[in-house]
Design a protein around this motif. Structure first.
Motif, short mmCIF file in Angstrom:
data_model
loop_
_atom_site.label_atom_id
_atom_site.label_comp_id
_atom_site.label_asym_id
_atom_site.label_seq_id
_atom_site.Cartn_x
_atom_site.Cartn_y
_atom_site.Cartn_z
N GLN A 1 -10.41 -21.42 0.86
CA GLN A 1 -9.15 -22.16 0.89
C GLN A 1 -8.00 -21.31 0.38
OE1 GLN A 1 -10.79 -25.63 -1.31
NE2 GLN A 1 -10.12 -26.81 0.45
N GLY A 2 -6.87 -21.39 1.09
CA GLY A 2 -5.75 -20.49 0.82
C GLY A 2 -4.71 -21.03 -0.13
N PHE A 3 -5.12 -21.37 -1.34
CA PHE A 3 -4.12 -21.76 -2.33
C PHE A 3 -4.42 -21.05 -3.64
CE2 PHE A 3 -7.48 -24.94 -2.64
CZ PHE A 3 -7.74 -24.96 -4.01
N ASP B 1 4.48 -15.18 10.99
CA ASP B 1 4.67 -13.79 10.54
C ASP B 1 5.18 -13.78 9.09
OD1 ASP B 1 5.09 -11.05 10.41
OD2 ASP B 1 6.92 -11.08 11.62
N PRO B 2 4.40 -13.16 8.17
CA PRO B 2 3.05 -12.62 8.28
C PRO B 2 2.05 -13.67 8.73
CG PRO B 2 4.10 -11.82 6.26
CD PRO B 2 5.00 -12.89 6.82
N HIS B 3 1.00 -13.19 9.39
CA HIS B 3 0.13 -14.04 10.20
C HIS B 3 -1.14 -14.45 9.47
CE1 HIS B 3 -2.88 -14.75 13.46
NE2 HIS B 3 -1.84 -15.29 14.08
N ASN B 4 -1.34 -15.77 9.41
CA ASN B 4 -2.56 -16.35 8.88
C ASN B 4 -3.45 -16.73 10.07
OD1 ASN B 4 -4.53 -17.93 7.57
ND2 ASN B 4 -3.20 -19.71 7.42
N PRO B 5 -4.71 -16.29 10.14
CA PRO B 5 -5.51 -15.72 9.06
C PRO B 5 -5.66 -14.21 9.05
CG PRO B 5 -6.96 -16.37 10.83
CD PRO B 5 -5.56 -16.70 11.29
N THR B 6 -5.01 -13.48 9.98
CA THR B 6 -5.35 -12.07 10.14
C THR B 6 -4.65 -11.15 9.14
OG1 THR B 6 -3.57 -11.56 11.71
CG2 THR B 6 -5.62 -12.46 12.61
N PRO C 1 -5.29 -6.31 5.32
CA PRO C 1 -4.16 -7.16 5.69
C PRO C 1 -2.83 -6.51 5.32
CG PRO C 1 -5.17 -7.97 3.68
CD PRO C 1 -6.03 -6.84 4.15
N GLU C 2 -1.85 -6.69 6.19
CA GLU C 2 -0.50 -6.20 5.94
C GLU C 2 0.33 -7.21 5.18
OE1 GLU C 2 0.14 -3.43 9.87
OE2 GLU C 2 0.23 -5.60 10.15
N GLY C 3 -0.16 -8.46 5.10
CA GLY C 3 0.54 -9.52 4.38
C GLY C 3 -0.38 -10.72 4.21
N THR C 4 0.14 -11.80 3.64
CA THR C 4 -0.54 -13.08 3.38
C THR C 4 -1.48 -12.99 2.19
OG1 THR C 4 -2.51 -12.95 4.82
CG2 THR C 4 -0.44 -13.62 5.85
N PHE C 5 -2.35 -14.03 2.08
CA PHE C 5 -3.34 -14.15 1.02
C PHE C 5 -4.73 -13.76 1.48
CE2 PHE C 5 -1.13 -18.11 -1.09
CZ PHE C 5 -0.14 -17.29 -1.60
N ARG D 1 -12.86 -15.19 6.96
CA ARG D 1 -11.61 -15.07 6.20
C ARG D 1 -11.89 -15.35 4.72
NH1 ARG D 1 -6.67 -19.35 6.15
NH2 ARG D 1 -8.09 -20.26 4.63
N PHE D 2 -11.44 -14.42 3.87
CA PHE D 2 -11.52 -14.60 2.42
C PHE D 2 -10.10 -14.64 1.84
CE2 PHE D 2 -15.55 -12.47 3.45
CZ PHE D 2 -16.45 -13.29 2.79
#
Length: 411
Positions: A52-54, A188-193, A332-336, A389-390
């Motif tokens: 989970q992405g929080f 952008d930035p792109h979830n989940p990549t 990853p270039e961005g995100t969590f 995805r982690f």
């Protein structure tokens, strides 16, 4: 391979939404999502849930205190439907300061109940039956659900590998646009990549949108979680602003995802149409949170950059831990988030859906949980089927423990 998904207009809205989000089971009825199945398995086995992405830490104390002070001061009734002037002005100033965009805070900024509502209001405002909406897979399931609710056609274009990153496939994207294209959604930035799109990629989308008379809706909630290069919004591309609606929120930026305080910005005539829909969804969002976020956008006290650097260090930590356990990672270039392909001891190299096989086995076999990337793809698709995805937006101790568990479980 580009997928065009349309839905039976005779289906009730709830069924179309479930189908659009890929939630229908073999019996044609909504079933438990992969998120629910993984979450239940993680709870059963006491696994560390990196699916989970929080964040597992709250935002800065001064921000929380600001909201609490507003509550104590009696700011607890309805806010204006368009949002508090203080927050709209702070958002406009942020867009100008960070990206050089000129916005009218009175008519070009609309406060929403998180980015989710902003995207919903935008798509429901502009998509009519038969209109096409282009997204880039793997993609957030909300997009498909909303296109289905609007009775549109969801055109899903998968990203393609470009060495050590993913990119927009130029030929497929160009072919995806046509006379029925109404909206292109760019996350952008792109979830989940974790992809950050390049100037050339944004310019391509703007050129195609202009050629076909389409709107651009950008989902930029990870705008301050970048690692490859500072974020650049599509709205800043020459010629883009008049057809672009930009969405973001305070949740990811200030680690307060539960506050559901977001915004959508753009030309006043487009914002007015989005507002016509939004006012019948939530009408308004919490005044204390709006006040607190306005102050944080005006002066973040160094939080945004410190948090970004801290997240970058966590990214390095988890990349190293996964690779030490035999996982093949995409930096990853961005995100969590990090996408990684499992080692042979978790799933066969011949398994086109090895990510799903591994993700379902992980909680019991390793004490760690992740989400298969198939959760972000059309039902039955094997594209990106090998990856998991982690999320690395957790405390260092939690991440270290998770990586130690993975390494210990490896034969």
């Amino acid at each position: 391979m580009t997928v065009r998904a349309s839905f039976d207009p005779a289906d009730p809205p709830w069924l179309r939404a479930s189908a659009g989000a890929g939630l229908l089971g073999p019996d044609g009825r909504p079933g438990p999502t992969v998120f629910e199945r993984i979450g239940a398995a993680a709870a059963e086995h006491g696994a560390i849930n990196l699916g989970q992405g929080f964040p597992d830490e709250d935002g800065p104390a001064w921000l929380l205190e600001s909201a609490a002070r507003a509550i104590a001061d009696g700011r607890n009734q309805y806010a204006p439907g368009i949002g508090l002037p203080a927050l709209r002005e702070a958002v406009a100033a942020h867009q100008h300061r960070c990206y050089g965009l000129e916005l009218d805070p009175g008519a070009g900024v609309l406060v929403t109940a998180g980015a989710t509502e902003a995207i919903a209001a935008a798509l429901l405002a502009f998509v009519e039956p038969g209109d096409e909406v282009i997204t880039f897979d793997p993609s957030y399931d909300e997009y498909g659900a909303l296109v289905a609710l609007a009775r549109g056609t969801h055109v899903r274009v998968p990203l393609e590998s470009d060495g050590d990153r993913l990119r927009l496939p130029v030929d497929a994207v160009t072919a995806a646009f046509g006379p029925r294209t109404r909206v292109v959604v760019l996350n952008d930035p792109h979830n989940p990549t974790g992809t950050q799109f390049t100037d050339a990629e944004r310019e391509l989308l703007v050129t195609l949108a202009e050629r076909h008379g389409a709107l651009i809706v950008t989902d930029e909630v990870y705008e301050h979680q970048w690692f490859a290069r500072p974020h650049a919004p599509a709205a800043a591309v020459p010629g883009a602003f008049e057809r672009t609606l930009s969405v973001s929120s305070a949740g990811k930026t200030f680690s307060v995802t539960g506050w559901k305080t977001g915004w959508i910005t753009g030309p006043p005539e487009l914002i007015q149409r989005v507002r016509a829909v939004k006012q019948y969804l939530s009408f308004c969002t919490s005044e204390p949170y709006q006040l607190a976020v306005a102050g944080a956008l005006e002066d973040d006290r160094g939080w945004i950059e410190d948090a970004r650097r801290g997240l970058e260090a966590k990214r390095t930590r988890v990349l190293g831990g996964l690779e030490a356990s035999g996982w093949r990672t995409l930096t990853p270039e961005g995100t969590f988030f990090i996408l990684a392909e499992p080692p042979a001891w978790l799933a066969s190299a011949d398994d086109p859906r090895a990510g799903e096989t591994a993700a379902l086995a992980l909680p019991a076999s390793t004490g760690v949980a992740g989400i298969p990337t198939t959760a972000f793809m059309p039902p039955g698709s094997d594209v990106f089927g090998r990856s998991v995805r982690f999320a690395f937006c957790k405390t260092p101790d939690v991440l270290d423990t998770a990586m130690q568990r993975l390494k210990k479980a490896a034969p």
